[in-house]
Every structure is written in structure tokens, then in C-alpha cells.
Design a protein around this motif. Structure first.
Motif, PDB file in Angstrom:
ATOM      1  N   GLY A 114       1.055  12.102  -9.010  1.00 45.52           N
ATOM      2  CA  GLY A 114       0.711  11.001  -8.123  1.00 45.52           C
ATOM      3  C   GLY A 114       1.731   9.882  -8.109  1.00 45.52           C
ATOM      4  N   ILE A 117       4.260   9.786  -5.159  1.00 42.68           N
ATOM      5  CA  ILE A 117       3.550   9.515  -3.906  1.00 42.68           C
ATOM      6  C   ILE A 117       3.191   8.045  -3.821  1.00 42.68           C
ATOM      7  CG2 ILE A 117       1.521  10.088  -2.519  1.00 42.68           C
ATOM      8  CD1 ILE A 117       1.417  12.784  -3.919  1.00 42.68           C
ATOM      9  N   VAL A 118       2.692   7.496  -4.942  1.00 38.12           N
ATOM     10  CA  VAL A 118       2.265   6.099  -4.975  1.00 38.12           C
ATOM     11  C   VAL A 118       3.439   5.159  -4.751  1.00 38.12           C
ATOM     12  CG1 VAL A 118       1.321   4.289  -6.472  1.00 38.12           C
ATOM     13  CG2 VAL A 118       0.250   6.547  -6.404  1.00 38.12           C
ATOM     14  N   GLN A 121       3.594   5.145  -1.011  1.00 37.61           N
ATOM     15  CA  GLN A 121       2.354   4.802  -0.328  1.00 37.61           C
ATOM     16  C   GLN A 121       1.272   4.480  -1.353  1.00 37.61           C
ATOM     17  OE1 GLN A 121       2.020   4.466   3.056  1.00 37.61           O
ATOM     18  NE2 GLN A 121       0.055   3.582   2.506  1.00 37.61           N
ATOM     19  N   LYS A 122       1.128   3.177  -1.669  1.00 37.26           N
ATOM     20  CA  LYS A 122       0.203   2.774  -2.721  1.00 37.26           C
ATOM     21  C   LYS A 122      -1.257   3.018  -2.354  1.00 37.26           C
ATOM     22  CE  LYS A 122       3.152  -0.650  -4.972  1.00 37.26           C
ATOM     23  NZ  LYS A 122       3.305  -2.040  -5.396  1.00 37.26           N
ATOM     24  N   SER A 123      -1.565   3.050  -1.057  1.00 33.55           N
ATOM     25  CA  SER A 123      -2.962   3.229  -0.649  1.00 33.55           C
ATOM     26  C   SER A 123      -3.511   4.583  -1.074  1.00 33.55           C
ATOM     27  CB  SER A 123      -3.098   3.065   0.870  1.00 33.55           C
ATOM     28  OG  SER A 123      -2.313   4.023   1.557  1.00 33.55           O
ATOM     29  N   ILE A 124      -2.616   5.535  -1.423  1.00 33.36           N
ATOM     30  CA  ILE A 124      -3.074   6.848  -1.877  1.00 33.36           C
ATOM     31  C   ILE A 124      -3.854   6.731  -3.180  1.00 33.36           C
ATOM     32  CG2 ILE A 124      -1.110   7.523  -3.310  1.00 33.36           C
ATOM     33  CD1 ILE A 124      -2.889   9.748  -0.734  1.00 33.36           C
ATOM     34  N   LEU A 125      -3.691   5.602  -3.900  1.00 32.97           N
ATOM     35  CA  LEU A 125      -4.439   5.392  -5.146  1.00 32.97           C
ATOM     36  C   LEU A 125      -5.936   5.344  -4.913  1.00 32.97           C
ATOM     37  CD1 LEU A 125      -2.258   2.794  -7.079  1.00 32.97           C
ATOM     38  CD2 LEU A 125      -2.971   5.023  -7.920  1.00 32.97           C
ATOM     39  N   SER A 126      -6.344   5.095  -3.675  1.00 32.00           N
ATOM     40  CA  SER A 126      -7.769   5.083  -3.355  1.00 32.00           C
ATOM     41  C   SER A 126      -8.385   6.473  -3.479  1.00 32.00           C
ATOM     42  CB  SER A 126      -7.988   4.564  -1.932  1.00 32.00           C
ATOM     43  OG  SER A 126      -7.526   3.233  -1.803  1.00 32.00           O
ATOM     44  N   PHE A 127      -7.539   7.511  -3.537  1.00 31.48           N
ATOM     45  CA  PHE A 127      -8.032   8.890  -3.574  1.00 31.48           C
ATOM     46  C   PHE A 127      -7.601   9.640  -4.827  1.00 31.48           C
ATOM     47  CE2 PHE A 127      -6.919   7.601   0.792  1.00 31.48           C
ATOM     48  CZ  PHE A 127      -8.196   7.530   1.331  1.00 31.48           C
ATOM     49  N   ILE A 128      -6.847   8.973  -5.710  1.00 33.08           N
ATOM     50  CA  ILE A 128      -6.370   9.621  -6.930  1.00 33.08           C
ATOM     51  C   ILE A 128      -7.090   9.038  -8.143  1.00 33.08           C
ATOM     52  CG2 ILE A 128      -4.361  10.012  -8.412  1.00 33.08           C
ATOM     53  CD1 ILE A 128      -2.576   9.814  -6.019  1.00 33.08           C
ATOM     54  N   ASN A 265      -4.639  -1.550  -0.602  1.00 33.25           N
ATOM     55  CA  ASN A 265      -4.848  -1.238   0.807  1.00 33.25           C
ATOM     56  C   ASN A 265      -4.421  -2.355   1.746  1.00 33.25           C
ATOM     57  OD1 ASN A 265      -6.288   1.398   0.570  1.00 33.25           O
ATOM     58  ND2 ASN A 265      -7.724   0.165  -0.593  1.00 33.25           N
TER      59      ASN A 265
END
Length: 266
Positions: A114, A117-118, A121-128, A265
């Protein structure tokens, strides 16, 4: 903070210039129209340059200031100012409104796959699945929480020793305009309902007896402290000092989660 933001902006400028140079070598413009289209690629470079310049200007203003350490603990405070830090992984710094430093909420654990990716795109942390810990100015862990889930976010909260203290459950699909959740203790008993604006982040959290635990109104910040906090975003949260130590920890963990989520986000 400003210095790290400037360095990050310079790194991104370098990466964007390399991408732009590669594009021009691969697809060299032939006409004035093609040159005009290629010039559009300079917009993010200029934008990053403005961020670097602004950060340098702010850094020069505050570099000689001495940031004192908070005299008391965050657990005993009746207010906290949250500020996002510039770093590859999200971090939140906590201050008193007079500028004294409480400590920092850091991204502690993240799956290895992760991290790259983070970075983009830090918003991906909402799904990891990820773990965050708050460390005082002395490096002592105060609390931590681990988030999981997609349709329903479950935030497991732990004390300094890693013992489970409670859970915060938030229904993600119902949080576009209003964030709704519930804090439960270690025995899964309801402690406090949470409602916050999904746009501004405003909240006023009160229990069933009408006792207000915390209050946040975006944009309200004491003018006498704006010289210390020069950024636009100065999020000051009022906290109750009439809570048990356990409930104060649960409250701070949930509030720091809300602001971390807002930072990711935003």
C-alpha cells in the motif's frame, strides 16, 4: 512542517519535469498548436512551484520561533489544534491554541504493497487496513487505533499498552453529507453517538444526558492566535474535562480519526 512541504514540492517538480521531458522526447511538437497543448503540462509544475515558494516564505517567518512543549497532557486539555503535516504518509500534529506542542498522530502500520500507492493517492487509505498511533512530544505512545472495512468502517481503539479500549463504527455509504457513527467500549456497549458534517466536518458531540463531550466548528479560530498559526486551516476542537480517563481516550481517538480521514480525503 513548512520545510518538509517545500522539499516535497521540489521533489514533485523534479518528477514532473522528468515526465514532461520524456513526453517531449517521445512526441516532439511540430506546430504551434501542439506546442500550446504541450505547454498545458507546465501548469502542475507552476502550481508546485507556487507551493514551494509559499512554504519557503512561511518557513522564513517561523524558523526563528521556538515552539514550546505543552506543559500538560493532551488527555487533560480542554482544546486541541490539529494541523496536517507534509509527509509521504499522513500525519497530524496536535497543539495547544497558544502554539505549545502536544505531539503527533502518525501512520504506524500499513501493508507494504500500500505504501507506493498511498504516496501518489492518499485517499486510498480509506480502503486499506492501517494503524495510527499518537505519540507525545517525549515519544511516548498515548493511544492507537486500527481501521478496517469498506461499507462499514470499524476503528479498533487501543491504550498505550496495546489493550483494546473500544470501537468506533462508521457507515461509509451514509457519510456523503453527514458522518454517522457510534463509539462502543471494550465490552461492545454503546458510549456515544457521533454525527458530523460530511462537507465542513463540523460536529457537536453530546451524550444522552445532554453533556457535551466535544465541539468543532470549521473556520472558528481565536484571532489572537493567528500569528502563531498562519495557515488557513486551523482546526481547534473544544474538549470536555469532565470525562473519565477511558472515555477521554476513546473521544480523542475518534476525533483524531475524523481529522485524519478529513486530511486523507481533503
Amino acid at each position: 512542517m513548512y520545510k518538509r512541504r517545500e522539499k516535497l514540492a521540489h521533489s514533485l517538480i523534479g518528477a514532473l519535469i522528468l515526465i514532461l521531458g520524456g513526453y517531449l522526447l517521445w512526441n516532439w511538437p511540430e506546430t504551434s498548436q501542439e506546442w500550446l497543448e504541450a505547454a498545458v503540462l507546465l501548469v502542475p509544475v507552476i502550481f508546485m512551484g507556487m507551493i514551494a515558494g509559499s512554504s519557503r516564505h512561511k518557513y522564513n517567518k517561523v524558523k526563528d520561533l521556538s515552539i514550546p512543549e505543552a506543559s500538560g497532557s493532551l488527555m487533560e486539555s480542554d482544546h486541541v489544534v490539529w494541523k496536517s503535516d507534509a509527509s509521504s504518509l499522513p500525519r497530524l500534529m496536535a497543539f495547544e491554541k497558544n502554539g505549545a506542542y502536544f505531539g503527533m498522530l502518525k501512520t504506524d502500520k500499513l501493508p507494504w504493497w500500500g505504501r507506493p500507492i498511498v504516496f501518489f493517492q492518499k485517499s486510498i487509505l480509506s480502503f486499506i487496513p492501517s494503524t495510527y498511533s499518537f505519540y507525545t512530544q517525549d515519544g511516548e505512545k498515548l493511544f492507537s487505533f486500527r481501521r478496517n472495512g469498506f461499507k462499514e468502517t470499524k476503528v479498533a481503539i487501543f491504550d498505550a499498552a496495546g489493550n483494546h479500549s473500544g470501537t468506533y463504527i462508521q457507515e461509509e455509504y451514509k457519510s456523503l453529507f453527514q458522518v454517522k457513527g457510534e463509539i462502543k467500549d471494550e465490552e461492545n456497549r454503546p458510549v456515544l453517538s457521533v454525527k458530523a458534517s460530511g462537507t465542513s466536518g463540523d460536529f457537536s458531540l453530546s451524550d444522552e444526558d445532554g453533556h457535551r463531550w466535544a465541539h468543532f466548528y470549521s473556520g472558528r479560530f481565536p484571532h489572537e492566535y493567528t500569528e502563531l498559526f498562519r495557515d488557513v486551516d486551523n482546526d481547534i476542537v473544544e474538549l470536555s474535562n469532565e470525562l473519565s480517563f477511558k472515555n477521554k481516550r476513546l473521544l480523542l481517538a475518534v476525533i483524531s480519526f475524523l481529522f485524519m480521514n478529513r486530511s486523507i480525503n481533503g
